[in-house]
Design an enzyme around this catalytic site. Structure first.
Site, PDB file in Angstrom:
ATOM      1  N   HIS A 171      19.085 -36.503  -4.790  1.00 48.98           N
ATOM      2  CA  HIS A 171      18.138 -36.645  -3.578  1.00 48.98           C
ATOM      3  C   HIS A 171      16.581 -36.301  -3.997  1.00 48.98           C
ATOM      4  O   HIS A 171      15.964 -36.213  -2.936  1.00 48.98           O
ATOM      5  CB  HIS A 171      18.752 -36.410  -1.933  1.00 48.98           C
ATOM      6  CG  HIS A 171      19.734 -35.896  -2.368  1.00 48.98           C
ATOM      7  ND1 HIS A 171      20.440 -37.596  -1.888  1.00 48.98           N
ATOM      8  CD2 HIS A 171      21.075 -35.684  -2.324  1.00 48.98           C
ATOM      9  CE1 HIS A 171      21.868 -37.421  -1.566  1.00 48.98           C
ATOM     10  NE2 HIS A 171      22.050 -37.024  -2.379  1.00 48.98           N
ATOM     11  N   LYS A 178      13.045 -15.099  -9.898  1.00 46.51           N
ATOM     12  CA  LYS A 178      13.471 -14.311 -10.939  1.00 46.51           C
ATOM     13  C   LYS A 178      12.232 -14.528 -11.970  1.00 46.51           C
ATOM     14  O   LYS A 178      11.325 -14.143 -11.946  1.00 46.51           O
ATOM     15  CB  LYS A 178      14.559 -13.519 -11.296  1.00 46.51           C
ATOM     16  CG  LYS A 178      15.733 -12.313 -10.644  1.00 46.51           C
ATOM     17  CD  LYS A 178      14.617 -11.476 -10.989  1.00 46.51           C
ATOM     18  CE  LYS A 178      14.215 -11.577  -9.450  1.00 46.51           C
ATOM     19  NZ  LYS A 178      14.886 -11.453  -7.777  1.00 46.51           N
ATOM     20  N   GLU A 226      18.210 -16.846  -6.964  1.00 46.45           N
ATOM     21  CA  GLU A 226      17.687 -16.391  -7.189  1.00 46.45           C
ATOM     22  C   GLU A 226      16.795 -16.210  -8.462  1.00 46.45           C
ATOM     23  O   GLU A 226      15.587 -15.388  -9.145  1.00 46.45           O
ATOM     24  CB  GLU A 226      18.927 -15.193  -7.467  1.00 46.45           C
ATOM     25  CG  GLU A 226      18.522 -13.580  -7.483  1.00 46.45           C
ATOM     26  CD  GLU A 226      17.566 -13.067  -6.720  1.00 46.45           C
ATOM     27  OE1 GLU A 226      16.612 -13.538  -5.770  1.00 46.45           O
ATOM     28  OE2 GLU A 226      16.880 -11.734  -7.914  1.00 46.45           O
ATOM     29  N   ARG A 270       4.136  -0.543  -4.762  1.00 43.38           N
ATOM     30  CA  ARG A 270       4.108  -0.943  -3.571  1.00 43.38           C
ATOM     31  C   ARG A 270       2.203  -2.020  -3.228  1.00 43.38           C
ATOM     32  O   ARG A 270       2.223  -2.013  -2.624  1.00 43.38           O
ATOM     33  CB  ARG A 270       3.284  -0.116  -2.398  1.00 43.38           C
ATOM     34  CG  ARG A 270       4.349   1.377  -2.498  1.00 43.38           C
ATOM     35  CD  ARG A 270       4.827   2.589  -0.967  1.00 43.38           C
ATOM     36  NE  ARG A 270       4.539   1.828  -0.044  1.00 43.38           N
ATOM     37  CZ  ARG A 270       5.444   1.253   0.689  1.00 43.38           C
ATOM     38  NH1 ARG A 270       6.690   1.978   0.382  1.00 43.38           N
ATOM     39  NH2 ARG A 270       5.572   1.341   2.194  1.00 43.38           N
ATOM     40  N   GLU A 307       8.725 -15.021 -10.281  1.00 40.99           N
ATOM     41  CA  GLU A 307       7.511 -13.715  -9.804  1.00 40.99           C
ATOM     42  C   GLU A 307       7.004 -13.156 -11.302  1.00 40.99           C
ATOM     43  O   GLU A 307       6.333 -12.718 -11.025  1.00 40.99           O
ATOM     44  CB  GLU A 307       8.145 -12.991  -8.891  1.00 40.99           C
ATOM     45  CG  GLU A 307       9.443 -12.206  -9.185  1.00 40.99           C
ATOM     46  CD  GLU A 307      10.242 -11.572  -8.298  1.00 40.99           C
ATOM     47  OE1 GLU A 307       9.498 -11.133  -7.476  1.00 40.99           O
ATOM     48  OE2 GLU A 307      11.214 -11.708  -8.374  1.00 40.99           O
ATOM     49  N   TRP A 317      -2.731  -2.764  -1.669  1.00 39.51           N
ATOM     50  CA  TRP A 317      -2.022  -4.261  -1.709  1.00 39.51           C
ATOM     51  C   TRP A 317      -2.985  -4.974  -0.756  1.00 39.51           C
ATOM     52  O   TRP A 317      -2.751  -4.519   0.718  1.00 39.51           O
ATOM     53  CB  TRP A 317      -0.662  -4.066  -1.028  1.00 39.51           C
ATOM     54  CG  TRP A 317      -0.181  -6.006  -1.624  1.00 39.51           C
ATOM     55  CD1 TRP A 317      -0.085  -6.496  -2.967  1.00 39.51           C
ATOM     56  CD2 TRP A 317      -0.236  -7.012  -1.088  1.00 39.51           C
ATOM     57  NE1 TRP A 317       0.349  -7.776  -2.321  1.00 39.51           N
ATOM     58  CE2 TRP A 317       0.291  -8.382  -1.117  1.00 39.51           C
ATOM     59  CE3 TRP A 317      -0.851  -6.394   0.501  1.00 39.51           C
ATOM     60  CZ2 TRP A 317       0.809  -9.316  -0.729  1.00 39.51           C
ATOM     61  CZ3 TRP A 317      -0.098  -8.178   1.235  1.00 39.51           C
ATOM     62  CH2 TRP A 317       0.038  -9.693   0.014  1.00 39.51           C
ATOM     63  N   GLY A 369      -0.743  -1.044   6.529  1.00 37.35           N
ATOM     64  CA  GLY A 369      -0.415  -1.190   7.594  1.00 37.35           C
ATOM     65  C   GLY A 369      -0.843  -2.424   8.007  1.00 37.35           C
ATOM     66  O   GLY A 369      -2.127  -2.971   7.475  1.00 37.35           O
ATOM     67  N   CYS A 407       0.880  -0.417  -0.301  1.00 39.99           N
ATOM     68  CA  CYS A 407      -0.022  -0.176   0.331  1.00 39.99           C
ATOM     69  C   CYS A 407       1.117   0.978   0.193  1.00 39.99           C
ATOM     70  O   CYS A 407       1.504   1.277   1.007  1.00 39.99           O
ATOM     71  CB  CYS A 407      -1.034  -0.154   0.584  1.00 39.99           C
ATOM     72  SG  CYS A 407      -2.079  -1.024   1.058  1.00 39.99           S
ATOM     73  N   LYS A 437       6.385  -4.400  -3.754  1.00 40.18           N
ATOM     74  CA  LYS A 437       7.624  -3.770  -4.053  1.00 40.18           C
ATOM     75  C   LYS A 437       8.038  -4.308  -2.012  1.00 40.18           C
ATOM     76  O   LYS A 437       8.553  -4.494  -1.779  1.00 40.18           O
ATOM     77  CB  LYS A 437       8.048  -2.742  -4.570  1.00 40.18           C
ATOM     78  CG  LYS A 437       9.308  -2.212  -4.401  1.00 40.18           C
ATOM     79  CD  LYS A 437      10.415  -3.000  -5.701  1.00 40.18           C
ATOM     80  CE  LYS A 437      11.261  -3.103  -5.458  1.00 40.18           C
ATOM     81  NZ  LYS A 437      12.387  -4.463  -6.110  1.00 40.18           N
TER      82      LYS A 437
HETATM   83  O1  M6R Z   1      13.224  -4.656   0.738  1.00 41.94           O
HETATM   84  P1  M6R Z   1      13.401  -6.281   1.171  1.00 41.94           P
HETATM   85  O2  M6R Z   1      14.743  -6.452   0.006  1.00 41.94           O
HETATM   86  O3  M6R Z   1      13.445  -6.124   2.526  1.00 41.94           O
HETATM   87  O4  M6R Z   1      12.465  -7.357   0.282  1.00 41.94           O
HETATM   88  C1  M6R Z   1      12.986  -8.275   0.394  1.00 41.94           C
HETATM   89  C2  M6R Z   1      11.668  -9.284  -0.355  1.00 41.94           C
HETATM   90  O5  M6R Z   1      10.605  -8.877  -0.611  1.00 41.94           O
HETATM   91  C3  M6R Z   1      11.813  -8.821  -2.349  1.00 41.94           C
HETATM   92  O6  M6R Z   1      13.685  -8.954  -1.860  1.00 41.94           O
HETATM   93  C4  M6R Z   1      12.102  -9.571  -2.477  1.00 41.94           C
HETATM   94  O7  M6R Z   1      11.513 -11.029  -2.719  1.00 41.94           O
HETATM   95  C5  M6R Z   1      11.630  -9.006  -4.649  1.00 41.94           C
HETATM   96  N1  M6R Z   1      10.324  -9.055  -4.688  1.00 41.94           N
HETATM   97  C6  M6R Z   1      12.421  -9.966  -5.459  1.00 41.94           C
HETATM   98  O8  M6R Z   1      12.722  -9.876  -6.171  1.00 41.94           O
END
Ligand code: M6R
Length: 614
Positions: free
Chosen positions: A510, A491, A487, A27, A494, A74, A101, A2, A609
């Site tokens: 395994h 990527k 990672e 956000r 997501e 959000w 919040g 949000c 984000k």
């Molecule tokens: O702002 P932050 O680095 O604490 O955020 C952590 C995660 O929410 C963030 O890295 C998220 O996994 C991303 N969308 C990954 O690309």
């Protein structure tokens, strides 16, 4: 999670708030809304979906007014629809409120309010709060600002709120606890309030970051007053913003994510600027200078983070343990905070967070602090909550990252961790001079080498076109390339919604190897170094099951080239620094796959984000 924006001044509020919401849309983008006070009373525009829908909706309506509050959502409590969209109004329609919040005790509060005759229209916790303010105001016969303060004393949870009331159209009331809020002080008695500084920077560079349990009252042409929740007046600390407006634009790229991927040669260089001197054989991080000895003597370093930042922490674990011989533990912040961890005063807890606002990471730090540990931060957003509660820290200086998928923040975090490991190792003598000099010389070359990898874009786009329809993908790596595999998988999933898993290559046997057939793309980091031969064997195992191999290899490699279906070459570098290069092809690959699949790259579904709720 949000975004909130508000304006009060002499200008029309709607365009300012709308533009601010567009900047904060990363956000959350489930719904958007803006409320204004004008001659008609409170005009409240709300629409499900993106801010542009709200813009269209309001086009032919009266959106005049020089005070306004806006919200991009959000969803937490209640579906993403028009009714649950903020702003929410009090029962008498005289007070409007936006909130980022979660009000945890909203159910109890709502039942009490219902018993006193309040009627609710939405399923949100936020509507409960605005009714509570109204209830207190009417029963206690106090001002709106005082009602806000009293209401917040009854609230359990996290909030950043802005409130406006028809009874005082020259005033905005703002407060925060665990969710961020910044107030920009305009040049002509006007004020700009927002979840972060991005909607503010084009109007002013003078800002006040609210601290937890602070309440600000801003009045047109009168100024800003600051109180704590016990009603004691405080002196606002005005800071200067360093943010540049251009950093918030796409700069000719189709998406922010692509722009941010391509910014990495610069962002990595900015990250080590002033912290690395190859000629003098020196590395230092000014922000943690006073804590270097504490780090060097630490019994243990614990890193807490989420998502991509957690992957950066895993790379940091390899670097720090190898170069400093200090034991490192990497924890999901969300698990750490709830499992009564053993923490002593000789532990150093480092939070890694791009936004500096992630609720779980913040809570994990607070827990560590309460147990007496030294707490440090590695954040990108200047002035963020984590950067303010830590004992010390280092900014990553990657510049604003707007795409929800983290890219340049990851490489900047890894760069800071590399510098940290080198600085401590050098101080402790756990790394010899020639190795130290070799790594720092190589580190200085990384931005150019990243630029070289980026020139592989067309080749990577071609590979993306071949595998864009695969339903699954595996990512394999060993040693410090294992977090790169994690990672890479994150990527892809997501932003393109393809199911992907990252594994240490040896773990294949395994279980996951059962997944492999001729349909399965397997992305492998097979660069030259300690594990090279082992990874080659793992590739053979995948080949034997007819999996498709896409390997990231060191330039000039022939062995893997002979086995893989496709290779992507990266320049040779010191083994410690491979993650900084090997991650780039996976960022580009995910980007292209997502674009080809018609996905919203910068705003993937269900995500936001800045995750300011747990
Ligand atoms: O702002 P932050 O680095 O604490 O955020 C952590 C995660 O929410 C963030 O890295 C998220 O996994 C991303 N969308 C990954 O690309």
């Amino acid at each position: 999670m949000c975004g909130i924006v508000a304006y009060i001044g002499d200008k029309e509020a709607f365009p300012i708030v709308l533009k601010g919401l567009k900047r904060l849309e990363y956000r959350g983008y489930d719904s958007a809304g803006i409320a204004l006070i004008n001659n008609e009373g409170i005009a409240n525009f709300k629409q499900k979906g993106k801010v542009s829908f709200l813009e269209e909706y309001a086009e032919d309506k009266d959106s005049s007014g020089t005070i306004g509050i806006g919200h991009t959502r959000w969803a937490t409590h209640g579906l993403p629809n028009d009714v649950n969209a903020h702003p929410h109004l009090s029962g008498d329609g005289k007070i409007a409120l936006i909130h980022n919040g979660i009000i945890e005790n909203y159910d109890t509060l709502r039942e009490g309010l219902k018993a006193r005759g309040h009627v609710f229209h939405s399923e949100t916790d936020t509507e409960v709060l605005v009714h509570l303010i109204e209830d207190i105001k009417n029963n206690e016969k106090v001002s709106t600002a005082e009602a806000v303060r009293l209401a917040l004393n009854n609230v359990i949870g996290a909030y950043a709120i802005v409130v406006m009331s028809i009874e005082n159209p020259g005033q905005l009331i703002a407060a925060r606890k665990s969710s961020p809020l910044v107030i920009g002080i305009g040049k002509s008695g006007d004020f700009y309030l927002a979840s972060d500084a991005t909607p503010i920077v084009e109007y002013t560079n003078e800002v006040v970051y609210l601290d937890d349990e602070e309440i600000a009252i801003v009045e047109r042409n009168k100024g800003l007053r600051l109180y704590n929740i016990q009603n004691q007046e405080k002196t606002p600390y005005i800071q200067e913003l360093e943010l540049q407006l251009e950093a918030l634009e796409k700069g000719g790229y189709e998406h922010f994510m692509l722009k941010e991927i391509h910014e990495q040669p610069r962002s990595i260089r900015d990250c080590f600027r002033g912290r690395l001197n190859v000629d003098k054989g020196w590395v230092g991080l000014g922000g943690i200078k006073d804590y270097e000895q504490k780090l060097a003597n630490a019994n243990r370093i614990i890193m807490v983070a989420c998502g991509t930042s957690w992957h950066a922490a895993l790379v940091g674990e390899y670097l720090i343990e190898d170069l400093t011989r200090i034991p490192v533990e990497v924890e999901y912040a969300s698990e750490f905070r709830y499992r009564n961890p053993i923490i002593s005063e000789n532990d150093v807890v480092i939070a890694i967070s791009q936004s500096g606002e992630t609720a779980d990471t913040l809570a994990a730090l607070e827990l560590a602090k309460s147990k007496g540990a030294t707490i440090l931060g590695i954040c990108n957003v200047v002035g963020s909550s984590i950067s303010r509660i830590t004992d010390a820290g280092s900014y990553t200086h990657a510049g604003p990252e707007i795409g929800v998928a983290s890219t340049k923040a990851f490489t900047a975090q890894v760069t800071v961790l590399t510098l940290m490991a080198l600085a401590i190792g050098h101080r402790k003598g756990t790394i010899n001079e020639s190795k130290f000099r070799r790594i720092i010389s190589e580190l200085e070359l990384i931005p150019d080498k990243v630029a070289e990898v980026l020139r592989e874009n067309d080749h990577i786009e071609h590979i993306a076109s071949i595998y864009k329809d695969a339903a699954n993908a595996l990512y394999l790596g060993r040693g410090n390339s294992f977090p790169v595999a994690l990672e890479g998988a994150l990527k892809l999933k997501e932003i393109s919604y393809i199911h992907a898993e990252g594994y240490p290559a040896a773990e294949m046997k395994h279980g996951p190897i059962a997944l492999i057939d001729e349909e399965m793309p397997v992305y492998v980091i097979a660069t030259k170094g300690t594990s090279y031969e082992k990874v080659v064997s793992n590739i053979q195992e995948v080949k034997a099951r007819k999996g498709k191999i896409i390997a990231v290899v060191t330039k000039g490699d022939t062995q893997v080239k002979g086995m893989a279906d496709h290779v992507i070459e990266i320049p040779e570098t010191d083994e410690h620094l491979v993650p900084l290069l090997a991650t780039i092809p996976f960022q580009l690959l995910s980007y292209h796959v997502a674009v080809m699949r018609g996905c919203n790259v910068d705003q993937p579904r269900n995500l936001a984000k800045s995750v300011t709720v747990e």
